[in-house]
Design a protein around this motif. Structure first.
Motif, mmCIF file in Angstrom:
data_model
loop_
_atom_site.group_PDB
_atom_site.id
_atom_site.type_symbol
_atom_site.label_atom_id
_atom_site.label_comp_id
_atom_site.label_asym_id
_atom_site.label_seq_id
_atom_site.Cartn_x
_atom_site.Cartn_y
_atom_site.Cartn_z
ATOM 1 N N ALA A 200 0.863 -1.186 0.000
ATOM 2 C CA ALA A 200 0.000 0.000 0.000
ATOM 3 C C ALA A 200 0.892 1.227 0.000
ATOM 4 O O ALA A 200 1.758 1.362 0.866
ATOM 5 C CB ALA A 200 -0.921 0.004 1.216
ATOM 6 N N THR A 201 0.718 2.106 -0.969
ATOM 7 C CA THR A 201 1.537 3.312 -1.088
ATOM 8 C C THR A 201 0.652 4.521 -1.344
ATOM 9 O O THR A 201 -0.499 4.390 -1.787
ATOM 10 C CB THR A 201 2.556 3.185 -2.240
ATOM 11 N N VAL A 202 1.200 5.693 -1.051
ATOM 12 C CA VAL A 202 0.468 6.944 -1.286
ATOM 13 C C VAL A 202 0.803 7.453 -2.683
ATOM 14 O O VAL A 202 1.980 7.550 -3.058
ATOM 15 C CB VAL A 202 0.834 8.008 -0.236
ATOM 16 N N VAL A 203 -0.221 7.769 -3.456
ATOM 17 C CA VAL A 203 -0.050 8.340 -4.793
ATOM 18 C C VAL A 203 -0.909 9.589 -4.898
ATOM 19 O O VAL A 203 -1.808 9.819 -4.077
ATOM 20 C CB VAL A 203 -0.447 7.327 -5.899
ATOM 21 N N THR A 204 -0.636 10.416 -5.900
ATOM 22 C CA THR A 204 -1.415 11.634 -6.146
ATOM 23 C C THR A 204 -2.290 11.439 -7.370
ATOM 24 O O THR A 204 -1.803 11.032 -8.430
ATOM 25 C CB THR A 204 -0.497 12.847 -6.348
ATOM 26 N N ASP A 205 -3.568 11.697 -7.217
ATOM 27 C CA ASP A 205 -4.495 11.547 -8.338
ATOM 28 C C ASP A 205 -4.169 12.551 -9.429
ATOM 29 O O ASP A 205 -3.985 13.740 -9.154
ATOM 30 C CB ASP A 205 -5.934 11.752 -7.851
ATOM 31 N N THR A 206 -4.091 12.083 -10.652
ATOM 32 C CA THR A 206 -3.717 12.960 -11.760
ATOM 33 C C THR A 206 -4.828 13.923 -12.154
ATOM 34 O O THR A 206 -4.564 14.933 -12.821
ATOM 35 C CB THR A 206 -3.323 12.117 -12.986
ATOM 36 N N GLN A 207 -6.071 13.644 -11.742
ATOM 37 C CA GLN A 207 -7.185 14.504 -12.118
ATOM 38 C C GLN A 207 -7.395 15.661 -11.144
ATOM 39 O O GLN A 207 -7.462 16.824 -11.548
ATOM 40 C CB GLN A 207 -8.473 13.669 -12.212
ATOM 41 N N ASP A 208 -7.492 15.346 -9.845
ATOM 42 C CA ASP A 208 -7.795 16.413 -8.872
ATOM 43 C C ASP A 208 -6.639 16.733 -7.930
ATOM 44 O O ASP A 208 -6.754 17.617 -7.080
ATOM 45 C CB ASP A 208 -9.038 16.050 -8.057
ATOM 46 N N PRO A 211 -4.277 13.155 -2.572
ATOM 47 C CA PRO A 211 -3.591 11.898 -2.262
ATOM 48 C C PRO A 211 -4.574 10.730 -2.215
ATOM 49 O O PRO A 211 -5.716 10.883 -1.772
ATOM 50 C CB PRO A 211 -2.972 12.154 -0.875
ATOM 51 N N ARG A 212 -4.112 9.594 -2.660
ATOM 52 C CA ARG A 212 -4.882 8.356 -2.587
ATOM 53 C C ARG A 212 -3.968 7.237 -2.130
ATOM 54 O O ARG A 212 -2.747 7.386 -2.135
ATOM 55 C CB ARG A 212 -5.498 8.007 -3.949
ATOM 56 N N ALA A 260 -5.908 -1.657 -6.922
ATOM 57 C CA ALA A 260 -7.087 -0.856 -6.611
ATOM 58 C C ALA A 260 -6.624 0.394 -5.880
ATOM 59 O O ALA A 260 -5.449 0.512 -5.507
ATOM 60 C CB ALA A 260 -8.074 -1.646 -5.753
ATOM 61 N N GLN A 261 -7.542 1.351 -5.692
ATOM 62 C CA GLN A 261 -7.213 2.586 -4.980
ATOM 63 C C GLN A 261 -8.287 2.907 -3.955
ATOM 64 O O GLN A 261 -9.467 2.583 -4.133
ATOM 65 C CB GLN A 261 -7.074 3.768 -5.955
ATOM 66 N N ILE A 262 -7.857 3.540 -2.853
ATOM 67 C CA ILE A 262 -8.770 4.036 -1.824
ATOM 68 C C ILE A 262 -8.705 5.555 -1.837
ATOM 69 O O ILE A 262 -7.616 6.137 -1.724
ATOM 70 C CB ILE A 262 -8.385 3.517 -0.424
ATOM 71 N N THR A 263 -9.851 6.207 -1.991
ATOM 72 C CA THR A 263 -9.909 7.670 -1.971
ATOM 73 C C THR A 263 -10.255 8.146 -0.566
ATOM 74 O O THR A 263 -10.892 7.432 0.209
ATOM 75 C CB THR A 263 -10.946 8.197 -2.974
ATOM 76 N N LEU A 264 -9.846 9.364 -0.264
ATOM 77 C CA LEU A 264 -10.066 9.928 1.074
ATOM 78 C C LEU A 264 -10.965 11.143 1.038
ATOM 79 O O LEU A 264 -11.019 11.908 1.998
ATOM 80 C CB LEU A 264 -8.719 10.310 1.701
ATOM 81 N N GLY A 265 -11.652 11.370 -0.041
ATOM 82 C CA GLY A 265 -12.482 12.563 -0.147
ATOM 83 C C GLY A 265 -11.663 13.756 -0.599
ATOM 84 O O GLY A 265 -10.510 13.631 -1.032
ATOM 85 N N SER A 266 -12.237 14.934 -0.506
ATOM 86 C CA SER A 266 -11.564 16.155 -0.935
ATOM 87 C C SER A 266 -12.023 17.299 -0.053
ATOM 88 O O SER A 266 -12.863 17.119 0.835
ATOM 89 C CB SER A 266 -11.888 16.448 -2.410
ATOM 90 N N GLY A 267 -11.461 18.469 -0.297
ATOM 91 C CA GLY A 267 -11.912 19.641 0.436
ATOM 92 C C GLY A 267 -11.033 20.008 1.602
ATOM 93 O O GLY A 267 -11.032 21.148 2.051
ATOM 94 N N GLU A 272 -3.021 17.672 5.148
ATOM 95 C CA GLU A 272 -3.862 16.891 6.054
ATOM 96 C C GLU A 272 -4.264 15.574 5.412
ATOM 97 O O GLU A 272 -4.207 14.506 6.042
ATOM 98 C CB GLU A 272 -5.098 17.696 6.445
ATOM 99 N N LEU A 273 -4.680 15.630 4.150
ATOM 100 C CA LEU A 273 -5.046 14.414 3.431
ATOM 101 C C LEU A 273 -3.842 13.499 3.249
ATOM 102 O O LEU A 273 -3.946 12.273 3.376
ATOM 103 C CB LEU A 273 -5.639 14.768 2.065
ATOM 104 N N PHE A 274 -2.677 14.103 2.960
ATOM 105 C CA PHE A 274 -1.466 13.308 2.747
ATOM 106 C C PHE A 274 -1.073 12.567 4.019
ATOM 107 O O PHE A 274 -0.718 11.379 3.982
ATOM 108 C CB PHE A 274 -0.322 14.204 2.281
ATOM 109 N N GLU A 275 -1.117 13.255 5.169
ATOM 110 C CA GLU A 275 -0.751 12.614 6.430
ATOM 111 C C GLU A 275 -1.709 11.469 6.756
ATOM 112 O O GLU A 275 -1.302 10.411 7.250
ATOM 113 C CB GLU A 275 -0.731 13.640 7.572
ATOM 114 N N GLU A 276 -3.007 11.677 6.488
ATOM 115 C CA GLU A 276 -3.972 10.606 6.719
ATOM 116 C C GLU A 276 -3.681 9.420 5.802
ATOM 117 O O GLU A 276 -3.702 8.262 6.232
ATOM 118 C CB GLU A 276 -5.400 11.100 6.490
ATOM 119 N N ALA A 277 -3.410 9.709 4.519
ATOM 120 C CA ALA A 277 -3.117 8.645 3.559
ATOM 121 C C ALA A 277 -1.848 7.891 3.953
ATOM 122 O O ALA A 277 -1.797 6.653 3.870
ATOM 123 C CB ALA A 277 -2.975 9.226 2.156
#
Length: 333
Positions: A200-208, A211-212, A260-267, A272-277
């Motif tokens: 399991a690794t952290v990646v950045t979504d190319t669209q928005d 972090p995922r 597969a990928q797990i999203t964490l929402g946005s906003g 903050e999202l990166f640390e959670e991921a």
């Protein structure tokens, strides 16, 4: 090993060496509740193996783990409060990952409308809403507590069904973010689970740009995931972590390739999202807790004992350790 532990102990004592007040540490003692039929020592040893993997994510700056008795583990945390909080969250999270089919049982969904009307009529105020969508009836509320209380008034679930709760981001005509919760009816059987995860690794979504978490399955997990997505083509698949639905995407086709990928929402802010991921990826790589982990005690303590973690014995004094000590002394002047 002993050398690394000695270097960590020297670094933790740097405040004493330099004459500054010692930095407090937090000691938390956990009890491992062995499942029925399992020995306490075996369950504890398996748990400490997983916790050590998680603590290793901080490259030597993670908590120290010490065995206490037949079923207890002591974790000693160092550093600023924010770091301690983040490390505790990673260690204490069960890390149970499962994938479930989202069901649309007609009889159960038929009861949602009347139950929602009765709920709103008898509670003031109520934030419960019922929406008709192409994927069935969608029930939402401002809090998980209200949604769970409403769900408790519904007809009993069949033995092969469970409820799932998802937190969603809401943007109401402005920059302020709020959340709401959505109710899901899920098939109880998990077609794919955390034991099928190879990495399991952290990646950045190319669209928005958010972090995922990118998952890679084992060979058996990849085959199971391909079969599951083939059976659910055109339907929703819920990804559940520790009882919370992380996302529920619609399956468009069979997904082969073992990823597969797990999203964490946005906003929320990117960091903050990166640390959670990053924390969730660490949990998923390490594996889920093999038993329940409960807190027995937590106390603020002084600097850790110079003797080092139990079982390591005297620390050897090597050139690496001397270099660490000299670096600290140089920084004192």
């Amino acid at each position: 090993g002993p050398v690394a532990a000695f270097r960590r102990a020297i670094w933790n004592h740097r405040s004493l060496i330099c004459g500054d007040p010692p930095a407090p540490a937090l000691s938390v003692v956990y009890v491992v509740e062995a499942p029925p039929g399992s020995s306490r020592a075996a369950s504890r040893d398996r748990m400490v193996e997983i916790l050590r993997r998680r603590a290793g994510a901080w490259d030597g700056a993670g908590p120290e783990l010490l065995l206490r008795g037949a079923d207890a583990i002591e974790a000693v945390f160092h550093g600023p409060p924010a770091q301690v909080t983040a490390q505790r969250a990673v260690l204490e999270r069960p890390g149970v990952l499962t994938f479930h089919a989202v069901e649309n049982d007609a009889a159960w969904f038929d009861a949602l409308g009347p139950a929602a009307t009765q709920w709103r009529d008898t509670r003031d105020p109520s934030t419960l809403t019922l929406e008709h969508t192409g994927d069935g009836e969608v029930v939402r509320a401002a809090t998980r507590e209200e949604l769970a209380a409403y769900a408790a008034t519904l007809p009993a679930l069949p033995a092969d069904r469970i409820l799932g709760f998802q937190e969603e981001d809401v943007w109401d005509h402005g920059p302020e973010r709020s959340t709401r919760w959505r109710l899901f009816l899920l098939r109880a059987d998990a077609g794919v689970h955390g034991g099928h995860i190879a990495s399991a690794t952290v990646v950045t979504d190319t669209q928005d740009g958010t972090p995922r978490i990118a998952l890679e399955f084992t060979a058996a997990g990849g085959a199971a995931f391909a079969d599951l997505t083939e059976a659910l083509t055109g339907r929703l698949l819920a990804i559940v972590l520790d009882g919370r639905v992380m996302s529920a995407p619609k399956v468009m086709e069979r997904i082969a390739g073992g990823r597969a990928q797990i999203t964490l929402g946005s906003g929320r802010p990117y960091q903050e999202l990166f640390e959670e991921a990053r924390g969730l990826a660490t949990v998923l790589r390490s594996g889920g807790h093999p038993a329940a982990l409960t807190i027995l005690s937590e106390n603020s303590v002084g600097s850790p004992a110079a003797a080092g973690p139990a079982g390591l014995g005297p620390f050897p004094f090597t050139a690496q350790a001397l270099a660490t000590l000299l670096t600290i002394l140089y920084g004192c002047f």
